[in-house]
Write a protein that holds these residues in place. Structure first.
Motif, short mmCIF file in Angstrom:
data_model
loop_
_atom_site.label_atom_id
_atom_site.label_comp_id
_atom_site.label_asym_id
_atom_site.label_seq_id
_atom_site.Cartn_x
_atom_site.Cartn_y
_atom_site.Cartn_z
N GLY A 53 0.80 -1.22 0.00
CA GLY A 53 0.00 0.00 0.00
C GLY A 53 0.83 1.27 0.00
O GLY A 53 0.38 2.31 0.47
N LEU A 54 2.04 1.18 -0.56
CA LEU A 54 2.91 2.36 -0.60
C LEU A 54 2.55 3.25 -1.78
O LEU A 54 2.16 2.77 -2.85
CB LEU A 54 4.38 1.95 -0.74
CG LEU A 54 5.00 1.24 0.45
CD1 LEU A 54 6.45 0.90 0.15
CD2 LEU A 54 4.93 2.11 1.69
N THR A 55 2.69 4.53 -1.58
CA THR A 55 2.55 5.51 -2.65
C THR A 55 3.90 6.21 -2.77
O THR A 55 4.53 6.53 -1.76
CB THR A 55 1.46 6.54 -2.32
OG1 THR A 55 0.23 5.83 -2.10
CG2 THR A 55 1.28 7.54 -3.43
N ILE A 56 4.33 6.45 -4.00
CA ILE A 56 5.62 7.11 -4.24
C ILE A 56 5.34 8.49 -4.82
O ILE A 56 4.52 8.64 -5.73
CB ILE A 56 6.48 6.30 -5.24
CG1 ILE A 56 6.60 4.84 -4.81
CG2 ILE A 56 7.84 6.96 -5.41
CD1 ILE A 56 7.28 4.61 -3.50
N ALA A 57 6.01 9.49 -4.30
CA ALA A 57 5.90 10.85 -4.82
C ALA A 57 7.31 11.43 -4.95
O ALA A 57 8.20 11.08 -4.18
CB ALA A 57 5.07 11.71 -3.88
N ARG A 105 14.52 9.72 -10.67
CA ARG A 105 13.30 9.24 -10.01
C ARG A 105 13.38 7.75 -9.68
O ARG A 105 12.93 7.33 -8.62
CB ARG A 105 12.09 9.51 -10.90
CG ARG A 105 11.79 11.00 -11.04
CD ARG A 105 10.78 11.24 -12.16
NE ARG A 105 9.52 10.60 -11.94
CZ ARG A 105 8.42 11.21 -11.52
NH1 ARG A 105 8.45 12.50 -11.27
NH2 ARG A 105 7.31 10.55 -11.34
N LYS A 106 13.94 6.97 -10.57
CA LYS A 106 14.02 5.52 -10.35
C LYS A 106 14.90 5.19 -9.15
O LYS A 106 14.52 4.39 -8.28
CB LYS A 106 14.56 4.83 -11.60
CG LYS A 106 14.57 3.34 -11.52
CD LYS A 106 15.02 2.73 -12.84
CE LYS A 106 15.02 1.23 -12.78
NZ LYS A 106 15.47 0.64 -14.04
N LEU A 107 16.06 5.82 -9.06
CA LEU A 107 16.95 5.59 -7.92
C LEU A 107 16.34 6.13 -6.63
O LEU A 107 16.45 5.51 -5.56
CB LEU A 107 18.32 6.24 -8.15
CG LEU A 107 19.17 5.62 -9.25
CD1 LEU A 107 20.46 6.42 -9.44
CD2 LEU A 107 19.49 4.17 -8.94
N ALA A 111 15.51 3.94 -3.30
CA ALA A 111 16.11 4.32 -2.01
C ALA A 111 15.04 4.59 -0.96
O ALA A 111 15.17 4.18 0.20
CB ALA A 111 17.02 5.54 -2.19
N ALA A 112 13.97 5.28 -1.34
CA ALA A 112 12.89 5.57 -0.38
C ALA A 112 12.19 4.29 0.05
O ALA A 112 11.89 4.10 1.24
CB ALA A 112 11.89 6.55 -1.00
N VAL A 113 11.96 3.38 -0.88
CA VAL A 113 11.32 2.11 -0.55
C VAL A 113 12.23 1.28 0.35
O VAL A 113 11.77 0.64 1.30
CB VAL A 113 10.93 1.34 -1.84
CG1 VAL A 113 10.52 -0.08 -1.53
CG2 VAL A 113 9.81 2.08 -2.55
#
Length: 156
Positions: A53-57, A105-107, A111-113
């Motif tokens: 249920g993660l959202t990426i911004a 954005r991909k990296l 990294a955030a995930v």
């Protein structure tokens, strides 16, 4: 009274070699363990992001410099966040791209995930607002100031 001095132990070349080999084996085991952990985190993408249920911004820097056009692709923040319906908080993990690095954005997403998977998150109250609005308020218009050496004085 007990004698607290220690005797110097003389090791043979064979004993030294055995100890060195044992230390190398322990170091190799630790490296293998670290690789397994990294591999497990690398799997935390794609379908797992959706299942968790993660959202990426992504938020780009607003750089203060005389050369704004040259700096547009530099710096930014990638945010992975999750809001569980029964909760009044969101969990947020970030990856920050320095202002002297090209924003990818991909990296940033990976990294955030990875930060989220490691539990390096903060919890932020929603106060009745939508999760996306809270995240946007926190990270939109991120400003990274450039050092003073970018200020130029023109002599006429």
């Amino acid at each position: 009274m007990t004698d607290t001095t220690t005797k110097k132990t003389k090791l043979t070349d064979e004993q030294i070699a055995q100890r060195v080999e044992a230390a190398r084996a322990r170091a190799a085991d630790k490296q293998a363990e670290a690789r397994e952990c990294e591999d497990a985190l690398a799997v935390f993408t794609g379908e797992t992001i959706e299942r968790e249920g993660l959202t990426i911004a992504h938020f780009r820097s607003r750089t203060l410099t005389p050369f704004i056009a040259a700096q547009e692709h530099m710096g930014g923040v990638s945010v992975a966040y999750r809001h569980k319906r029964a909760n009044t908080f969101i969990e947020i993990a970030t990856a920050i791209c320095r202002d002297d690095e090209v924003f990818n954005r991909k990296l940033g997403r990976q990294a955030a995930v990875d930060q989220f998977a490691r539990g390096r998150v903060i919890r932020v109250p929603l106060y009745g607002r939508a999760a996306a609005d809270v995240v946007a308020e926190m990270f939109d218009n991120v400003t990274i100031s450039m050092p003073d050496h970018t200020t130029f004085v023109v002599n006429h």
